[in-house]
Design a protein around this motif. Sequence first.
Motif, PDB file in Angstrom:
ATOM      1  N   ARG A   1       0.818  -1.217   0.000  1.00 33.54           N
ATOM      2  CA  ARG A   1       0.000   0.000   0.000  1.00 33.54           C
ATOM      3  C   ARG A   1       0.847   1.261   0.000  1.00 33.54           C
ATOM      4  O   ARG A   1       1.840   1.374   0.728  1.00 33.54           O
ATOM      5  N   ILE A   2       0.441   2.221  -0.825  1.00 35.86           N
ATOM      6  CA  ILE A   2       1.158   3.486  -0.976  1.00 35.86           C
ATOM      7  C   ILE A   2       0.546   4.532  -0.048  1.00 35.86           C
ATOM      8  O   ILE A   2      -0.666   4.767  -0.064  1.00 35.86           O
ATOM      9  N   TYR A   3       1.386   5.144   0.770  1.00 34.22           N
ATOM     10  CA  TYR A   3       0.962   6.226   1.666  1.00 34.22           C
ATOM     11  C   TYR A   3       1.607   7.530   1.198  1.00 34.22           C
ATOM     12  O   TYR A   3       2.833   7.632   1.128  1.00 34.22           O
TER      13      TYR A   3
ATOM     14  N   MET B   1       4.857  -5.636  -9.105  1.00 40.33           N
ATOM     15  CA  MET B   1       3.422  -5.793  -8.938  1.00 40.33           C
ATOM     16  C   MET B   1       2.953  -4.801  -7.871  1.00 40.33           C
ATOM     17  O   MET B   1       3.685  -4.525  -6.917  1.00 40.33           O
ATOM     18  N   ILE B   2       1.742  -4.252  -8.018  1.00 40.34           N
ATOM     19  CA  ILE B   2       1.218  -3.292  -7.051  1.00 40.34           C
ATOM     20  C   ILE B   2      -0.189  -3.698  -6.621  1.00 40.34           C
ATOM     21  O   ILE B   2      -0.828  -4.534  -7.253  1.00 40.34           O
ATOM     22  N   LYS B   3      -0.665  -3.097  -5.547  1.00 42.37           N
ATOM     23  CA  LYS B   3      -2.034  -3.339  -5.084  1.00 42.37           C
ATOM     24  C   LYS B   3      -3.025  -2.758  -6.090  1.00 42.37           C
ATOM     25  O   LYS B   3      -2.793  -1.692  -6.656  1.00 42.37           O
ATOM     26  N   TYR B   4      -4.151  -3.449  -6.251  1.00 49.09           N
ATOM     27  CA  TYR B   4      -5.206  -2.965  -7.133  1.00 49.09           C
ATOM     28  C   TYR B   4      -5.898  -1.753  -6.498  1.00 49.09           C
ATOM     29  O   TYR B   4      -6.180  -0.766  -7.168  1.00 49.09           O
TER      30      TYR B   4
ATOM     31  N   ASP C   1      -9.935  -6.688  -0.457  1.00 51.64           N
ATOM     32  CA  ASP C   1      -9.218  -6.095  -1.589  1.00 51.64           C
ATOM     33  C   ASP C   1      -7.754  -6.533  -1.650  1.00 51.64           C
ATOM     34  O   ASP C   1      -7.040  -6.170  -2.584  1.00 51.64           O
ATOM     35  N   SER C   2      -7.316  -7.299  -0.649  1.00 56.05           N
ATOM     36  CA  SER C   2      -5.905  -7.693  -0.599  1.00 56.05           C
ATOM     37  C   SER C   2      -5.586  -8.868  -1.521  1.00 56.05           C
ATOM     38  O   SER C   2      -4.440  -9.310  -1.575  1.00 56.05           O
ATOM     39  N   TYR C   3      -6.578  -9.363  -2.252  1.00 56.19           N
ATOM     40  CA  TYR C   3      -6.359 -10.488  -3.158  1.00 56.19           C
ATOM     41  C   TYR C   3      -6.117 -10.042  -4.600  1.00 56.19           C
ATOM     42  O   TYR C   3      -5.740 -10.855  -5.448  1.00 56.19           O
ATOM     43  N   PHE C   4      -6.340  -8.761  -4.879  1.00 58.24           N
ATOM     44  CA  PHE C   4      -6.245  -8.253  -6.254  1.00 58.24           C
ATOM     45  C   PHE C   4      -5.030  -7.346  -6.425  1.00 58.24           C
ATOM     46  O   PHE C   4      -4.739  -6.498  -5.579  1.00 58.24           O
TER      47      PHE C   4
ATOM     48  N   LEU D   1      -4.895  -6.865 -14.461  1.00 51.35           N
ATOM     49  CA  LEU D   1      -5.425  -7.213 -13.147  1.00 51.35           C
ATOM     50  C   LEU D   1      -5.177  -8.691 -12.880  1.00 51.35           C
ATOM     51  O   LEU D   1      -5.449  -9.540 -13.734  1.00 51.35           O
ATOM     52  N   VAL D   2      -4.623  -9.007 -11.702  1.00 47.63           N
ATOM     53  CA  VAL D   2      -4.364 -10.396 -11.338  1.00 47.63           C
ATOM     54  C   VAL D   2      -4.925 -10.666  -9.947  1.00 47.63           C
ATOM     55  O   VAL D   2      -5.116  -9.759  -9.144  1.00 47.63           O
TER      56      VAL D   2
END
Length: 435
Positions: free
Chosen positions: A230-232, A252-255, A263-266, A273-274
């Motif tokens: 996660r980006i803060y 790879m980054i968070k969706y 939402d932690s699965y995407f 999108l994976v």
Amino acid sequence: MLSKYNDFLLESCIINLLLEGTLDASPEFLERLNMISSKSDIAYILYNKFSNEVEVEKDLSQNYIDVTDKDDTISFLSDNKSDKLAYSDSRYLAKGRGEIKIGRFAKSLLTDKVAMSDLKISKVFTDKEYEEFVNLYKSANVKSENKFELVKGEDIQKYYYEDSYAYQKGQLGNSCMKHDHCQDYFGIYVENPKTCNLLVYLNSRGQVLGRAIIWKVSKAPCDAKYFMDRIYTSSDSDIIKFKNYADEKGWMIKYKQNCDINDSYFFEYKGELVLGEVKVKLQEFRFDEYPFVDTLSYLNDGYISNISSSGSEQMHDTDGTISMCFSCDGSGVESVNCEECDGVGSNECEKCDGSGKKEDDSDKKCKKCDGEGFIECKECNGDGDIQGDCEECVGVYKITLKDILDHHKDPKIKDLASKELARIKSEKKDKKDKK
């Protein structure tokens, strides 16, 4: 109130001046639009409007749109002021240039039927699309004095601390791990330099504008080797700078930039999108205290993952503690409704399709179900319950996928969930057959 009204009148005049003639723009402004034109229809239209309809190299009479030192503001010069300047004077360095927010300028221009009559624009852009355009426009101006730096060890602890922040606002300013009493929580980051780094975005004074944990993954739903958590940031537009940085590095980054378990699965990887499990192998994993971990929050036998497994402990507390599932005490197993019979304990008889009678003679009972039309469920032996995945931890992943399949509107996300459920079912069947 009067001041605001005067500002409104002034801005209305500004817009009218801009829309009276052919628009001219500096190369810097065109370049910024060009940088984001593939990601925003608004930017694409504006870029083509400016670059194709007018020759920006020519000495035109008015407008002269240019960038400013403010990320979300443009400057302009009216034709009246331009006419008072000498031919050799730069319209872009002239005194008396006005300023206006890029979002308001874009919206005013794109909704003006006269100004846009040469373009067939049938789409009406939403406020959200204008907001996304503004964030993209702001992100296209990475100032040279600001820089990204990848750090590890105790520097992670240092840059998490709120005293290192440039501003106390945005997601960064609201971080639950920024406080002094959290400084002892970061052992799992500090003591794993081979698999855990921190990407920080710093201003010229070395103050933090944004940060994101970078994991070296041992398992991922794609061929990525690294994952940006996660980006803060203090400013939302800087999130895009982090994403662009990750794209350049092949990470790879968070969706979605949140800490929601569902939402932690995407994830996103190379624009796609994976969905699936991400795991990281840790060298050191036993500590007295732990931080709140956004995505890979489940710790189990030296691995952290975004998906809970039997025996997992979760790092989702803000007081430094780590906890087992309260429902199953970490076993990952509990009594749940049997999926084969939906908890009823019986299924419709396959022989008579639930009629209770033989196919060739309606007066005779079906021998398989003894005329009942239903037979005892083999999976649960008629109990209706089986020992299955705990629905508070291990079972959450599957429950979420089913919920997505039933209720989500995005066909891409539904398709990913469907394929993942099919994979899980096949994997479960293979394990059962081996037994």
